[in-house]
Design an enzyme around this catalytic site. Structure first.
Site, PDB file in Angstrom:
ATOM      1  N   ARG A  56      32.974  16.567   0.517  1.00 51.12           N
ATOM      2  CA  ARG A  56      33.088  16.484   1.974  1.00 51.12           C
ATOM      3  C   ARG A  56      31.864  17.014   2.725  1.00 51.12           C
ATOM      4  O   ARG A  56      31.846  16.978   3.952  1.00 51.12           O
ATOM      5  CB  ARG A  56      34.340  17.237   2.422  1.00 51.12           C
ATOM      6  CG  ARG A  56      35.620  16.591   1.901  1.00 51.12           C
ATOM      7  CD  ARG A  56      36.871  17.386   2.285  1.00 51.12           C
ATOM      8  NE  ARG A  56      37.056  17.518   3.712  1.00 51.12           N
ATOM      9  CZ  ARG A  56      37.578  16.586   4.514  1.00 51.12           C
ATOM     10  NH1 ARG A  56      37.955  15.420   4.011  1.00 51.12           N
ATOM     11  NH2 ARG A  56      37.712  16.804   5.803  1.00 51.12           N
TER      12      ARG A  56
ATOM     13  N   GLU B  74      32.353   7.288   3.182  1.00 47.17           N
ATOM     14  CA  GLU B  74      33.015   7.176   4.490  1.00 47.17           C
ATOM     15  C   GLU B  74      31.966   7.562   5.538  1.00 47.17           C
ATOM     16  O   GLU B  74      31.713   8.735   5.758  1.00 47.17           O
ATOM     17  CB  GLU B  74      34.230   8.103   4.569  1.00 47.17           C
ATOM     18  CG  GLU B  74      35.261   7.859   3.473  1.00 47.17           C
ATOM     19  CD  GLU B  74      36.353   8.925   3.451  1.00 47.17           C
ATOM     20  OE1 GLU B  74      36.417   9.739   4.406  1.00 47.17           O
ATOM     21  OE2 GLU B  74      37.126   8.957   2.480  1.00 47.17           O
TER      22      GLU B  74
ATOM     23  N   GLU C 223      36.685  13.822  -3.753  1.00 50.48           N
ATOM     24  CA  GLU C 223      36.036  13.581  -2.458  1.00 50.48           C
ATOM     25  C   GLU C 223      35.143  14.774  -2.118  1.00 50.48           C
ATOM     26  O   GLU C 223      35.645  15.872  -1.876  1.00 50.48           O
ATOM     27  CB  GLU C 223      37.085  13.383  -1.363  1.00 50.48           C
ATOM     28  CG  GLU C 223      36.483  13.163   0.011  1.00 50.48           C
ATOM     29  CD  GLU C 223      37.529  13.217   1.123  1.00 50.48           C
ATOM     30  OE1 GLU C 223      37.588  12.264   1.925  1.00 50.48           O
ATOM     31  OE2 GLU C 223      38.290  14.209   1.201  1.00 50.48           O
TER      32      GLU C 223
ATOM     33  N   ASP D 224       0.849  -1.185   0.000  1.00 46.42           N
ATOM     34  CA  ASP D 224       0.000   0.000   0.000  1.00 46.42           C
ATOM     35  C   ASP D 224       0.889   1.241   0.000  1.00 46.42           C
ATOM     36  O   ASP D 224       1.396   1.654   1.039  1.00 46.42           O
ATOM     37  CB  ASP D 224      -0.911  -0.019   1.231  1.00 46.42           C
ATOM     38  CG  ASP D 224      -1.764   1.232   1.351  1.00 46.42           C
ATOM     39  OD1 ASP D 224      -1.740   2.072   0.423  1.00 46.42           O
ATOM     40  OD2 ASP D 224      -2.444   1.389   2.381  1.00 46.42           O
TER      41      ASP D 224
ATOM     42  N   GLU E 111      30.190   8.036   9.055  1.00 52.52           N
ATOM     43  CA  GLU E 111      30.441   8.263  10.484  1.00 52.52           C
ATOM     44  C   GLU E 111      29.136   8.161  11.270  1.00 52.52           C
ATOM     45  O   GLU E 111      28.058   8.451  10.747  1.00 52.52           O
ATOM     46  CB  GLU E 111      31.066   9.647  10.693  1.00 52.52           C
ATOM     47  CG  GLU E 111      32.426   9.790  10.030  1.00 52.52           C
ATOM     48  CD  GLU E 111      33.002  11.190  10.123  1.00 52.52           C
ATOM     49  OE1 GLU E 111      34.183  11.360   9.762  1.00 52.52           O
ATOM     50  OE2 GLU E 111      32.280  12.128  10.536  1.00 52.52           O
TER      51      GLU E 111
ATOM     52  N   HIS F 103      31.685  11.626   3.869  1.00 49.43           N
ATOM     53  CA  HIS F 103      32.424  12.021   2.676  1.00 49.43           C
ATOM     54  C   HIS F 103      32.173  10.984   1.584  1.00 49.43           C
ATOM     55  O   HIS F 103      32.147   9.781   1.860  1.00 49.43           O
ATOM     56  CB  HIS F 103      33.929  12.099   2.961  1.00 49.43           C
ATOM     57  CG  HIS F 103      34.279  13.050   4.055  1.00 49.43           C
ATOM     58  ND1 HIS F 103      35.481  13.004   4.725  1.00 49.43           N
ATOM     59  CD2 HIS F 103      33.581  14.075   4.604  1.00 49.43           C
ATOM     60  CE1 HIS F 103      35.516  13.955   5.639  1.00 49.43           C
ATOM     61  NE2 HIS F 103      34.371  14.616   5.586  1.00 49.43           N
TER      62      HIS F 103
ATOM     63  N   GLU G  80      33.826   5.503  12.455  1.00 52.28           N
ATOM     64  CA  GLU G  80      33.736   5.569  11.001  1.00 52.28           C
ATOM     65  C   GLU G  80      34.005   4.193  10.414  1.00 52.28           C
ATOM     66  O   GLU G  80      34.894   3.472  10.862  1.00 52.28           O
ATOM     67  CB  GLU G  80      34.749   6.568  10.435  1.00 52.28           C
ATOM     68  CG  GLU G  80      34.756   6.644   8.909  1.00 52.28           C
ATOM     69  CD  GLU G  80      35.688   7.734   8.374  1.00 52.28           C
ATOM     70  OE1 GLU G  80      35.657   8.844   8.930  1.00 52.28           O
ATOM     71  OE2 GLU G  80      36.447   7.470   7.420  1.00 52.28           O
TER      72      GLU G  80
ATOM     73  N   ARG H 142      41.791  20.212   3.587  1.00 50.18           N
ATOM     74  CA  ARG H 142      40.575  19.557   4.084  1.00 50.18           C
ATOM     75  C   ARG H 142      39.491  20.539   4.522  1.00 50.18           C
ATOM     76  O   ARG H 142      38.424  20.118   4.961  1.00 50.18           O
ATOM     77  CB  ARG H 142      40.923  18.600   5.225  1.00 50.18           C
ATOM     78  CG  ARG H 142      41.699  17.376   4.748  1.00 50.18           C
ATOM     79  CD  ARG H 142      42.142  16.472   5.895  1.00 50.18           C
ATOM     80  NE  ARG H 142      42.998  15.402   5.409  1.00 50.18           N
ATOM     81  CZ  ARG H 142      42.570  14.200   5.015  1.00 50.18           C
ATOM     82  NH1 ARG H 142      41.279  13.926   5.058  1.00 50.18           N
ATOM     83  NH2 ARG H 142      43.407  13.290   4.583  1.00 50.18           N
TER      84      ARG H 142
ATOM     85  N   GLU I  83      36.570   7.965  15.536  1.00 54.42           N
ATOM     86  CA  GLU I  83      36.657   9.303  14.972  1.00 54.42           C
ATOM     87  C   GLU I  83      37.018  10.315  16.056  1.00 54.42           C
ATOM     88  O   GLU I  83      37.386   9.960  17.161  1.00 54.42           O
ATOM     89  CB  GLU I  83      35.321   9.665  14.281  1.00 54.42           C
ATOM     90  CG  GLU I  83      35.372   9.547  12.752  1.00 54.42           C
ATOM     91  CD  GLU I  83      36.354  10.532  12.118  1.00 54.42           C
ATOM     92  OE1 GLU I  83      36.627  11.599  12.708  1.00 54.42           O
ATOM     93  OE2 GLU I  83      36.848  10.233  11.022  1.00 54.42           O
TER      94      GLU I  83
END
Length: 443
Positions: free
Chosen positions: A334, A131, A332, A53, A133, A244, A195, A315, A188
């Site tokens: 982030r 990745e 990557e 449904d 976390e 990430h 992670e 970063r 982490e």
């Protein structure tokens, strides 16, 4: 090529003594749902005859058009290793179809499949490596979750400081039993934060894997008397949980982002894809970061990116180019967090990148400095934009981005935006403890 046939599924259910099969699917807000069937119904299941449904699922269909069918992806068949050894439970991840056999436009997995087909028509295969976390918290005497942890570990620490290490190990072993290739798992930055990274895979498999990881983490944490949460920022003043996403395009089995003679050994295609991600980041962040709480993570100084920039090593940038080259070349992203619907998030990222390729976009110069240390004037001079800082801003940016809304389709766009506007309105109507502590007496 499919891994399993219908006959394979019937044989494995019998040989493994599977008693129940969970027919799993995901709603537009990223919540896993399932219809449980007994083994006696498996032949109906593999012939796409299990009905549900759809009017009971938020954002799916109206009550007058409620019948929908679950079409299992046979390659996702696996036995759930945390269930009993006798009377085993297996699962199949399903696509949602209409009674006439057409794919349901509101199925998030279908959204990703459609944009993957666009890439395939261009000769490209999209791979993703997340990745993920999460936090492991203690529960109270009633079994309800707290935000307390006896964990005193930090980044990459191990037991006895890390009290969640045993649970994390169980999760990794269970996932490997289900066919995952776990590349890394570690503690982490924050207390109670963990992670787990698994090897990149074709994007549809990667999205399926993210949903499976969430289920495994929550189930095994609960079995160990802990509460697992993928809430992006459960504790003020410490790092939040991100997810990430490492992305790459392959053509004819070779990494299309790699060019030995290119600047930073990146191909023109890689730079175009990167430019597309940067162009559409404001528009897709409502999908990669879907909660009011997601934007509590976008605070300078806590690792999450706040500004739209890219870098090979920095970063603090939204997009980083990790060191490996050759077949491992990747971008990557982030900003995403693990509360997102992975099907919609990956679909939006791919659509953004393909738009960059189709329009031949060029990214701005690399930003090598710490973005959090640059003044506003310096960022303005370089044309560095900020990501939306609230869910309201993000939803407004999504509404303006025709590439992302076109990828979602009108049904999901309308339902998703309405749902998020309701969430924002409900949040704005709350009076928080912070407000009471700061204003009740003073004013």
């Amino acid at each position: 090529m499919s891994k399993y046939t219908k006959e394979d599924i019937l044989r494995m259910v019998a040989e493994e003594d599977v008693q129940f099969i969970r027919m799993q699917f995901t709603d537009i807000f990223g919540q896993m749902k399932n219809v449980a069937i007994t083994a006696s119904q498996i032949e109906k299941a593999v012939n796409n005859q299990i009905m549900m449904d759809g009017s009971s699922i938020e954002g799916f269909v109206r009550i007058e058009e409620s019948d929908q069918y679950l079409w299992p992806d046979l390659d996702t068949f696996t036995v759930l290793p945390w269930r009993p050894q006798y009377g085993k439970v297996a699962r199949l991840i399903c696509d949602v179809h209409n009674p006439d056999g057409t794919p349901f436009v509101g199925d998030p997995r279908g959204v990703l499949k459609r944009v993957l087909a666009r890439a395939e028509a261009m000769g490209l295969e999209f791979n993703a490596g997340p990745e993920c976390e999460f936090f492991l918290f203690q529960t109270d005497e009633n079994g309800d979750p707290t935000i307390q942890t006896s964990d005193r570990a930090g980044y990459f620490d191990l037991g006895p400081l890390d009290h969640g290490e045993g649970t994390r190990r169980e999760i990794c072993l269970a996932l490997e039993e289900m066919g995952f290739e776990i590349e890394a798992s570690h503690h982490e930055v924050a207390a109670g934060q963990h992670e787990i990274d698994f090897k990149y895979a074709p994007a549809l498999t990667a999205a399926d894997n993210i949903m499976t990881l969430k289920l495994a983490v929550k189930t095994l944490a609960q079995q160990n008397g802990l509460h697992a949460t993928f809430m992006p920022k459960p504790v003020a003043g410490t790092a939040g949980s991100g997810m990430h996403v490492n992305m790459s395009l392959f053509r004819d089995g070779k990494n299309a982002f790699y060019d030995e003679s290119g600047d930073k050994q990146l191909s023109t295609l890689a730079y175009q894809f990167l430019a597309g991600l940067m162009e559409h980041a404001p528009g897709f962040v409502a999908l990669t970061n879907p909660l009011v709480n997601s934007y509590k993570r976008f605070v300078p100084g806590f690792e999450a990116p706040c500004f739209i920039a890219w870098s090979a090593g920095n970063r603090s940038a939204l997009i980083r180019v990790p060191t490996p080259r050759g077949q491992e070349t990747r971008l990557e992203l982030r900003c995403p967090d693990p509360s997102c619907n992975p099907y919609l998030a990956l679909a939006a990222c791919l659509a953004a990148g393909l738009d960059g390729i189709e329009r031949g976009l060029t990214p701005p110069p690399e930003t090598t400095e710490n973005l959090f240390a640059l003044s506003q004037a310096e960022k303005d001079a370089r044309g560095i934009r900020r990501l939306p800082s609230t869910l309201e801003e993000a939803v407004e940016a999504l509404e303006r981005d025709s590439v992302i809304t076109g990828t979602l389709g009108s049904h999901i766009t309308e339902q998703y935006i309405q749902g998020k506007q309701r969430e924002w309105t409900e949040y704005r109507n709350q009076i928080t403890r912070w407000e009471l502590e700061h204003y009740l007496i003073t004013y």
